[in-house]
Design an enzyme around this catalytic site. Structure first.
Site, PDB file in Angstrom:
ATOM      1  N   SER A  23    -161.133  73.923 -40.498  1.00 51.07           N
ATOM      2  CA  SER A  23    -162.160  74.045 -39.472  1.00 51.07           C
ATOM      3  C   SER A  23    -162.571  75.500 -39.309  1.00 51.07           C
ATOM      4  CB  SER A  23    -161.569  73.535 -38.155  1.00 51.07           C
ATOM      5  OG  SER A  23    -162.341  73.957 -37.066  1.00 51.07           O
ATOM      6  N   TYR A  74    -154.372  73.187 -31.671  1.00 52.90           N
ATOM      7  CA  TYR A  74    -155.066  72.455 -32.738  1.00 52.90           C
ATOM      8  C   TYR A  74    -155.542  73.438 -33.813  1.00 52.90           C
ATOM      9  CZ  TYR A  74    -159.066  70.625 -35.264  1.00 52.90           C
ATOM     10  OH  TYR A  74    -159.944  70.313 -36.271  1.00 52.90           O
ATOM     11  N   LYS A  88    -154.464  74.153 -38.059  1.00 51.86           N
ATOM     12  CA  LYS A  88    -155.339  74.288 -39.239  1.00 51.86           C
ATOM     13  C   LYS A  88    -155.020  75.594 -39.973  1.00 51.86           C
ATOM     14  CE  LYS A  88    -157.612  70.502 -38.814  1.00 51.86           C
ATOM     15  NZ  LYS A  88    -157.311  69.408 -39.747  1.00 51.86           N
TER      16      LYS A  88
HETATM   17  P1  NAD Z   1    -160.933  61.252 -36.828  1.00 55.86           P
HETATM   18  O1  NAD Z   1    -159.989  61.281 -35.695  1.00 55.86           O
HETATM   19  O2  NAD Z   1    -162.141  60.383 -36.735  1.00 55.86           O
HETATM   20  O3  NAD Z   1    -160.172  60.911 -38.185  1.00 55.86           O
HETATM   21  C1  NAD Z   1    -158.844  61.284 -38.411  1.00 55.86           C
HETATM   22  C2  NAD Z   1    -158.102  60.039 -38.862  1.00 55.86           C
HETATM   23  O4  NAD Z   1    -156.750  60.391 -39.126  1.00 55.86           O
HETATM   24  C3  NAD Z   1    -158.085  58.943 -37.814  1.00 55.86           C
HETATM   25  O5  NAD Z   1    -158.526  57.735 -38.405  1.00 55.86           O
HETATM   26  C4  NAD Z   1    -156.631  58.865 -37.375  1.00 55.86           C
HETATM   27  O6  NAD Z   1    -156.263  57.545 -37.017  1.00 55.86           O
HETATM   28  C5  NAD Z   1    -155.907  59.381 -38.603  1.00 55.86           C
HETATM   29  N1  NAD Z   1    -154.606  60.005 -38.345  1.00 55.86           N
HETATM   30  C6  NAD Z   1    -154.305  60.997 -37.463  1.00 55.86           C
HETATM   31  N2  NAD Z   1    -153.004  61.309 -37.544  1.00 55.86           N
HETATM   32  C7  NAD Z   1    -152.457  60.517 -38.496  1.00 55.86           C
HETATM   33  C8  NAD Z   1    -151.165  60.360 -39.029  1.00 55.86           C
HETATM   34  N3  NAD Z   1    -150.125  61.084 -38.582  1.00 55.86           N
HETATM   35  N4  NAD Z   1    -150.960  59.440 -39.995  1.00 55.86           N
HETATM   36  C9  NAD Z   1    -151.993  58.685 -40.457  1.00 55.86           C
HETATM   37  N5  NAD Z   1    -153.239  58.778 -39.987  1.00 55.86           N
HETATM   38  C10 NAD Z   1    -153.469  59.679 -39.011  1.00 55.86           C
HETATM   39  O7  NAD Z   1    -161.382  62.780 -37.082  1.00 55.86           O
HETATM   40  P2  NAD Z   1    -162.524  63.370 -37.999  1.00 55.86           P
HETATM   41  O8  NAD Z   1    -163.554  63.956 -37.105  1.00 55.86           O
HETATM   42  O9  NAD Z   1    -162.903  62.405 -39.038  1.00 55.86           O
HETATM   43  O10 NAD Z   1    -161.743  64.592 -38.639  1.00 55.86           O
HETATM   44  C11 NAD Z   1    -161.112  64.510 -39.902  1.00 55.86           C
HETATM   45  C12 NAD Z   1    -160.422  65.831 -40.188  1.00 55.86           C
HETATM   46  O11 NAD Z   1    -161.378  66.882 -40.142  1.00 55.86           O
HETATM   47  C13 NAD Z   1    -159.335  66.188 -39.162  1.00 55.86           C
HETATM   48  O12 NAD Z   1    -158.266  66.806 -39.852  1.00 55.86           O
HETATM   49  C14 NAD Z   1    -160.042  67.184 -38.268  1.00 55.86           C
HETATM   50  O13 NAD Z   1    -159.141  68.075 -37.678  1.00 55.86           O
HETATM   51  C15 NAD Z   1    -160.941  67.897 -39.258  1.00 55.86           C
HETATM   52  N6  NAD Z   1    -162.105  68.514 -38.618  1.00 55.86           N
HETATM   53  C16 NAD Z   1    -162.943  67.754 -37.838  1.00 55.86           C
HETATM   54  C17 NAD Z   1    -164.008  68.349 -37.194  1.00 55.86           C
HETATM   55  C18 NAD Z   1    -164.919  67.551 -36.307  1.00 55.86           C
HETATM   56  O14 NAD Z   1    -165.627  68.142 -35.500  1.00 55.86           O
HETATM   57  N7  NAD Z   1    -164.941  66.228 -36.404  1.00 55.86           N
HETATM   58  C19 NAD Z   1    -164.259  69.729 -37.358  1.00 55.86           C
HETATM   59  C20 NAD Z   1    -163.404  70.473 -38.187  1.00 55.86           C
HETATM   60  C21 NAD Z   1    -162.332  69.850 -38.815  1.00 55.86           C
HETATM   61  N1  UFG Z   2    -171.066  71.938 -25.090  1.00 62.82           N
HETATM   62  C1  UFG Z   2    -171.718  71.736 -23.888  1.00 62.82           C
HETATM   63  N2  UFG Z   2    -171.359  70.632 -23.166  1.00 62.82           N
HETATM   64  C2  UFG Z   2    -170.417  69.733 -23.579  1.00 62.82           C
HETATM   65  C3  UFG Z   2    -169.763  69.957 -24.813  1.00 62.82           C
HETATM   66  C4  UFG Z   2    -170.111  71.072 -25.553  1.00 62.82           C
HETATM   67  O1  UFG Z   2    -172.559  72.523 -23.473  1.00 62.82           O
HETATM   68  O2  UFG Z   2    -170.154  68.768 -22.848  1.00 62.82           O
HETATM   69  C5  UFG Z   2    -171.459  73.112 -25.899  1.00 62.82           C
HETATM   70  C6  UFG Z   2    -170.313  74.089 -26.151  1.00 62.82           C
HETATM   71  O3  UFG Z   2    -170.235  75.035 -25.110  1.00 62.82           O
HETATM   72  C7  UFG Z   2    -170.726  74.685 -27.493  1.00 62.82           C
HETATM   73  C8  UFG Z   2    -171.466  73.535 -28.195  1.00 62.82           C
HETATM   74  O4  UFG Z   2    -171.843  72.632 -27.171  1.00 62.82           O
HETATM   75  O5  UFG Z   2    -171.647  75.728 -27.297  1.00 62.82           O
HETATM   76  C9  UFG Z   2    -170.589  72.791 -29.191  1.00 62.82           C
HETATM   77  O6  UFG Z   2    -169.377  72.384 -28.562  1.00 62.82           O
HETATM   78  P1  UFG Z   2    -168.355  71.390 -29.294  1.00 62.82           P
HETATM   79  O7  UFG Z   2    -167.214  71.158 -28.364  1.00 62.82           O
HETATM   80  O8  UFG Z   2    -169.082  70.193 -29.806  1.00 62.82           O
HETATM   81  O9  UFG Z   2    -167.909  72.207 -30.575  1.00 62.82           O
HETATM   82  P2  UFG Z   2    -167.174  73.609 -30.695  1.00 62.82           P
HETATM   83  O10 UFG Z   2    -167.961  74.415 -31.665  1.00 62.82           O
HETATM   84  O11 UFG Z   2    -166.878  74.210 -29.396  1.00 62.82           O
HETATM   85  O12 UFG Z   2    -165.797  73.155 -31.329  1.00 62.82           O
HETATM   86  C10 UFG Z   2    -165.787  72.649 -32.650  1.00 62.82           C
HETATM   87  C11 UFG Z   2    -164.660  71.643 -32.839  1.00 62.82           C
HETATM   88  C12 UFG Z   2    -163.338  72.294 -32.663  1.00 62.82           C
HETATM   89  C13 UFG Z   2    -163.237  73.481 -33.527  1.00 62.82           C
HETATM   90  C14 UFG Z   2    -164.417  74.415 -33.325  1.00 62.82           C
HETATM   91  C15 UFG Z   2    -164.375  75.523 -34.330  1.00 62.82           C
HETATM   92  O13 UFG Z   2    -164.775  70.617 -31.901  1.00 62.82           O
HETATM   93  O14 UFG Z   2    -162.362  71.389 -33.076  1.00 62.82           O
HETATM   94  O15 UFG Z   2    -165.626  73.696 -33.514  1.00 62.82           O
HETATM   95  O16 UFG Z   2    -165.528  76.175 -34.468  1.00 62.82           O
HETATM   96  F1  UFG Z   2    -162.106  74.133 -33.224  1.00 62.82           F
END
Ligand code: NAD
Ligand code: UFG
Length: 331
Positions: free
Chosen positions: A124, A150, A154
């Site tokens: 991330s 969290y 990462k």
């Molecule tokens: P998600 O929660 O939709 O998907 C993650 C999946 O992993 C889920 O289906 C959950 O059931 C499974 N899981 C969690 N822990 C587990 C375990 N111990 N064993 C088996 N399965 C397990 O999340 P996502 O948004 O699809 O994110 C996928 C990956 O990308 C994650 O590692 C997340 O940290 C990373 N990521 C997501 C975002 C975002 O904004 N969505 C941003 C940066 C990084």
């Molecule tokens: N925001 C609002 N209102 C809300 C939620 C978010 O105004 O209810 C704003 C935040 O202040 C930010 C933007 O929308 O300016 C995006 O916020 P998100 O929470 O969607 O995303 P972030 O960029 O803050 O966080 C994301 C992931 C984190 C990760 C981070 C790293 O959710 O897991 O990016 O850049 F750590």
């Protein structure tokens, strides 16, 4: 090529599985369904005409994981499984370290035991912590100023992957640092469907649009950005999924790191306008205090991914809004 996808029923995992199946890769998923639903498998099948293999298993169940590796020879692992709620990680740090870090160590151990040498890992932009610049490049120092457990999981997993690569000349890892994934498959059949109350902007916009929350709280309008609201790099999840395919096609021994974003920032107010334009409806919002730990503006430098992976995000925030509305309302 046979690929094991951890977390493959989740939001980003399921979209990536669709891209992989469409390209003829053989895919097995391992997921404990903590944050996803088994019905995603039917939806993947109706979109691609193929059903991935599925194991309902927690990565912390190491003997169960070993059985999966024993039964099939995988060429590569794409590792999405992890917990991702920033606020919850502050309240339950040990749960996050155990699930994300220990889960990855067990996975890497099984890979070593069964001679699987390639992994693509979901990292991330959070690993960049606080930087002086808004445009983030892969060479920037990571790990300093990360505000929550969290994010630190990462960072730690990235370091573990580098150490494993140092210890084994055949090991290949690609670390993908996602910016802000939004949108869903254009069929509207699958999308982000988190269990519990979300923290991220897009799922909150969806809840407000559905009347499940009264209004969106805009966290601050006094940032040093053009309209005062926070700016992020929102990438369509289908582009993100394609970034994984590009990474898989470029694997080589050692560790490579790529930002996956669009290279462009969009403010919260611009996101609201884009949703209103796509839906034809007003989105109620109020301006509140800044959220603790939020940065004013971050977006990806995507030069390295474009140059080395031959990948570039093509879809816009407007496309993501249209697809989200199709997922919400089926239209
Ligand atoms: P998600 O929660 O939709 O998907 C993650 C999946 O992993 C889920 O289906 C959950 O059931 C499974 N899981 C969690 N822990 C587990 C375990 N111990 N064993 C088996 N399965 C397990 O999340 P996502 O948004 O699809 O994110 C996928 C990956 O990308 C994650 O590692 C997340 O940290 C990373 N990521 C997501 C975002 C975002 O904004 N969505 C941003 C940066 C990084
Ligand atoms: N925001 C609002 N209102 C809300 C939620 C978010 O105004 O209810 C704003 C935040 O202040 C930010 C933007 O929308 O300016 C995006 O916020 P998100 O929470 O969607 O995303 P972030 O960029 O803050 O966080 C994301 C992931 C984190 C990760 C981070 C790293 O959710 O897991 O990016 O850049 F750590």
């Amino acid at each position: 090529m046979k690929i094991l996808v951890t977390g493959g029923t989740g939001y980003i995992g399921s979209h990536t599985v669709i891209e992989l199946l469409n390209l003829g890769f053989e895919v097995d998923i391992v997921d404990n369904l903590f944050n996803s639903k088994i019905t995603v498998l039917d939806k993947i099948e109706s979109i691609t005409g193929k059903r991935p293999g599925f194991f309902e298993l927690d990565l912390l169940n190491k003997s169960g994981l070993e059985k999966i590796f024993e039964a099939s020879k995988y060429d590569l692992v794409v590792h999405f499984a992890g917990l991702k709620a920033v606020g919850e990680s502050v309240e339950k740090p040990l749960t996050y370290y155990e699930n994300n870090v220990t889960g990855t160590i067990y996975l890497l151990d099984c890979m070593k035991k069964y001679c699987v040498e390639k992994i693509v890992f979901s990292s991330s932009a959070t690993v960049y912590g606080e930087q002086d610049a808004s445009r983030l490049t892969e060479e920037m120092q990571t790990g300093i100023g990360i505000t929550n457990p969290y994010g630190r999981t990462k960072f730690m997993i990235e370091e573990i992957l580098k150490d494993v690569a140092n210890s084994d000349a055949n090991f290949s890892a690609i670390i993908l640092r996602y910016f802000n994934p939004i949108g869903n498959h254009p069929s509207g059949l699958i999308g982000e469907d988190p269990n519990g109350i979300p923290n991220n902007l897009m799922p909150i916009i969806m809840r407000v649009a559905q009347g499940k929350s009264p209004e969106l709280k805009v966290y601050g309008d006094d940032y040093p950005t053009p309209d005062g609201s926070g700016v992020r790099d929102y990438i369509h999840v289908v582009d993100l999924a394609k970034g994984h395919v590009a990474a898989i096609n470029k694997m080589k021994p050692g560790v490579e790191i790529y930002n996956l974003g669009t290279g462009r920032g969009t403010s919260v107010f611009e996101m609201i306008k884009a949703f209103e334009k796509a839906s034809g409806e007003k989105l109620p919002f109020v301006i509140t205090e800044r959220r603790a730990g939020d940065l004013a503006e971050i977006f990806a430098d995507t030069t390295k991914a474009e140059r080395e992976l031959g990948w570039k995000a093509k879809l816009t925030v407007g496309d993501a809004m249209k697809d989200t509305i199709r997922f919400l309302y089926g239209k």
